[in-house]
Scaffold this motif. Sequence first.
Motif, mmCIF file in Angstrom:
data_model
loop_
_atom_site.group_PDB
_atom_site.id
_atom_site.type_symbol
_atom_site.label_atom_id
_atom_site.label_comp_id
_atom_site.label_asym_id
_atom_site.label_seq_id
_atom_site.Cartn_x
_atom_site.Cartn_y
_atom_site.Cartn_z
ATOM 1 N N PHE A 1 0.814 -1.208 0.000
ATOM 2 C CA PHE A 1 0.000 0.000 0.000
ATOM 3 C C PHE A 1 0.856 1.270 0.000
ATOM 4 N N VAL A 2 2.086 1.134 0.464
ATOM 5 C CA VAL A 2 3.004 2.279 0.472
ATOM 6 C C VAL A 2 3.602 2.517 -0.916
ATOM 7 N N LEU A 3 3.772 1.443 -1.684
ATOM 8 C CA LEU A 3 4.468 1.554 -2.966
ATOM 9 C C LEU A 3 3.896 2.611 -3.916
ATOM 10 N N PRO A 4 2.578 2.670 -4.123
ATOM 11 C CA PRO A 4 2.080 3.716 -5.033
ATOM 12 C C PRO A 4 2.485 5.121 -4.597
ATOM 13 N N LYS A 5 2.539 5.359 -3.282
ATOM 14 C CA LYS A 5 2.954 6.663 -2.770
ATOM 15 C C LYS A 5 4.443 6.890 -3.022
ATOM 16 N N LEU A 6 5.258 5.851 -2.805
ATOM 17 C CA LEU A 6 6.701 5.987 -3.015
ATOM 18 C C LEU A 6 7.042 6.177 -4.492
ATOM 19 N N ILE A 7 6.279 5.548 -5.365
ATOM 20 C CA ILE A 7 6.514 5.722 -6.800
ATOM 21 C C ILE A 7 6.421 7.197 -7.168
ATOM 22 N N ALA A 8 5.401 7.870 -6.633
ATOM 23 C CA ALA A 8 5.227 9.294 -6.927
ATOM 24 C C ALA A 8 6.249 10.162 -6.201
ATOM 25 N N THR A 9 6.563 9.797 -4.947
ATOM 26 C CA THR A 9 7.467 10.630 -4.137
ATOM 27 C C THR A 9 8.923 10.512 -4.580
ATOM 28 N N TRP A 10 9.373 9.282 -4.832
ATOM 29 C CA TRP A 10 10.771 9.035 -5.170
ATOM 30 C C TRP A 10 11.000 8.803 -6.663
ATOM 31 N N GLN A 11 9.937 8.885 -7.446
ATOM 32 C CA GLN A 11 10.033 8.679 -8.903
ATOM 33 C C GLN A 11 10.666 7.326 -9.232
ATOM 34 N N LEU A 12 10.128 6.288 -8.643
ATOM 35 C CA LEU A 12 10.678 4.949 -8.836
ATOM 36 C C LEU A 12 10.258 4.371 -10.177
ATOM 37 N N LEU B 1 11.855 5.074 8.729
ATOM 38 C CA LEU B 1 12.986 6.000 8.826
ATOM 39 C C LEU B 1 13.790 6.068 7.526
ATOM 40 N N SER B 2 13.372 5.308 6.524
ATOM 41 C CA SER B 2 14.125 5.245 5.258
ATOM 42 C C SER B 2 14.286 6.635 4.666
ATOM 43 N N TRP B 3 15.504 6.970 4.293
ATOM 44 C CA TRP B 3 15.796 8.282 3.730
ATOM 45 C C TRP B 3 15.973 8.233 2.211
ATOM 46 N N ASN B 4 16.104 7.013 1.670
ATOM 47 C CA ASN B 4 16.184 6.880 0.216
ATOM 48 C C ASN B 4 15.830 5.439 -0.164
ATOM 49 N N TYR B 5 15.869 5.166 -1.446
ATOM 50 C CA TYR B 5 15.487 3.853 -1.965
ATOM 51 C C TYR B 5 16.365 2.738 -1.409
ATOM 52 N N GLU B 6 17.671 2.978 -1.344
ATOM 53 C CA GLU B 6 18.602 1.938 -0.895
ATOM 54 C C GLU B 6 18.397 1.576 0.572
ATOM 55 N N SER B 7 18.140 2.567 1.417
ATOM 56 C CA SER B 7 17.915 2.272 2.842
ATOM 57 C C SER B 7 16.622 1.478 3.026
ATOM 58 N N LEU C 1 -6.600 4.549 6.003
ATOM 59 C CA LEU C 1 -6.894 5.658 6.900
ATOM 60 C C LEU C 1 -5.697 6.568 7.144
ATOM 61 N N VAL C 2 -4.485 5.993 7.128
ATOM 62 C CA VAL C 2 -3.310 6.744 7.571
ATOM 63 C C VAL C 2 -2.535 7.379 6.426
ATOM 64 N N ILE C 3 -2.218 6.604 5.393
ATOM 65 C CA ILE C 3 -1.298 7.087 4.357
ATOM 66 C C ILE C 3 -1.778 8.359 3.666
ATOM 67 N N PRO C 4 -3.042 8.426 3.194
ATOM 68 C CA PRO C 4 -3.460 9.655 2.505
ATOM 69 C C PRO C 4 -3.408 10.906 3.380
ATOM 70 N N LYS C 5 -3.624 10.748 4.698
ATOM 71 C CA LYS C 5 -3.694 11.912 5.590
ATOM 72 C C LYS C 5 -2.375 12.237 6.287
ATOM 73 N N TYR C 6 -1.642 11.161 6.702
ATOM 74 C CA TYR C 6 -0.491 11.379 7.577
ATOM 75 C C TYR C 6 0.846 10.965 6.963
ATOM 76 N N GLY C 7 0.818 10.357 5.804
ATOM 77 C CA GLY C 7 2.078 9.974 5.165
ATOM 78 C C GLY C 7 2.404 8.508 5.358
ATOM 79 N N TRP C 8 3.239 7.983 4.492
ATOM 80 C CA TRP C 8 3.557 6.555 4.500
ATOM 81 C C TRP C 8 4.418 6.131 5.690
ATOM 82 N N GLU C 9 5.186 7.056 6.250
ATOM 83 C CA GLU C 9 6.070 6.685 7.359
ATOM 84 C C GLU C 9 5.295 6.168 8.578
#
Length: 439
Positions: free
Chosen positions: A40-51, A103-109, A165-173
């Motif tokens: 469920f986090v992946l679609p958000k990360l695709i847009a955020t990190w341009q994966l 706590l991931s700061w980039n794709y590799e972490s 409930l959480v990701i759209p409002k508060y972020g994937w972290e």
Amino acid sequence: MSTITERLGNLPLGKFHWRLLLIMCLGWAFDAMDTGIISFVLPKLIATWQLTSAQVGFVGSVGLIGMAIGAMLGGTIADYIGRKKVFAATLVIYSLGTGACGLSWNYESLLFFRFLVGFGLGGQLPVAITLMSEYAPTKSRGRMIVLLESAWAFGWLAASIISYLVIPKYGWEIAFYIGALPALYVFYLWRTVPESALYLMKKGQVEEAHALVTNIEKELGVTPGQKPSMAEIQTAAAAPAFSVLQLFSPKYLKRTACLWILWFCIVFSYYGIFLWLPTLLVKAGHNMVQSFEFVLWMTVAQIPGYFTAAALVDKLGRKATMATFLLGCAFSAYMFGSAASVTDIYLWGCLMSFFNLGAWGILYTYTPELYPTEARSTGVGWAAGFGRIGGIAAPMVVAAMITGPDKIPLVFMMFTAVLVIAALDMIVLGDETKQKALN
């Protein structure tokens, strides 16, 4: 005089079994929740990190690499140091690993932390199923194990709800931080979960095994059995250490081949479909919230799938029930791939989920029944580990195939073929284990 194995196998189903099942189900649900959150986090990360699609595929695969290594090592180690210790240790590893993903700061972490999550998850599942199967009464073992596996649906459902409930409002972290909370469960688990009595017998700890089984008998209102005979003690002590190479000996080769093919195909189909599903739905033109809603309902459909498998597995047997569920999933996957309307997506998606997760429940029932106590956790762990190779490959195969929405039907035709192969494997190579006592 009854042996420890016979005393356990002949016990009436009672409070002890349901309590142990509930404890194990909670651990199992936490596994699923921590696994499901990433999809469920992946679609958000695709847009955020341009994966890229390849990077997304490897996020799924690196967790499966960890699961493969964790299953093989965890299963093998549990046959040497015990089921309980490995179960507790792996729960802490995957829970803290999930929290660290936030706590991931980039794709590799993120890849590194997902590997840790996978390692812990992979190590826990075969050990949990081994421990539960060694305490379940023979007549209801299939039902108990499928019910344990059904907790996966509730864990994935929790991941769906948390993400919705959480990701759209508060972020994937935040979703990942919530996934770290199961680490606290280890304190309760350590106090309440007993070590396997069959494992203790094989390690020569006869008095401890006898005392443990006696306490269970008293709790269930059964007259305690006599202490193990000298012959039983000598038999247990004479059991040689089991090596991984023995999985390929003439005695076990057919069983091992059947299980490894079965695990590979089921894991390939499951992770290929469900890790990619929210993203595939977005690519098909649905927005992220709609895709979460689709997956949420498909997850709900897993629950009756498990319960149906639980009702049938001890009546029809392992082979017939497994083949039926695999073929049902194959047909549903084919129809889902060509579904155009929202109604069809819901219908075939729910049926695909119903049959796929029911098959998982039967798989976890069947696998530990094919090996003796000294080899059980090793056999389950290595079958699961080999299966994870299918899970490693599946996200990358889907990533390579998805070049546009028009390729989605082709992807699901591939899953249909894989599931048909799994059904044929069970029919041709599988041995029926219904109502057979463990040894």
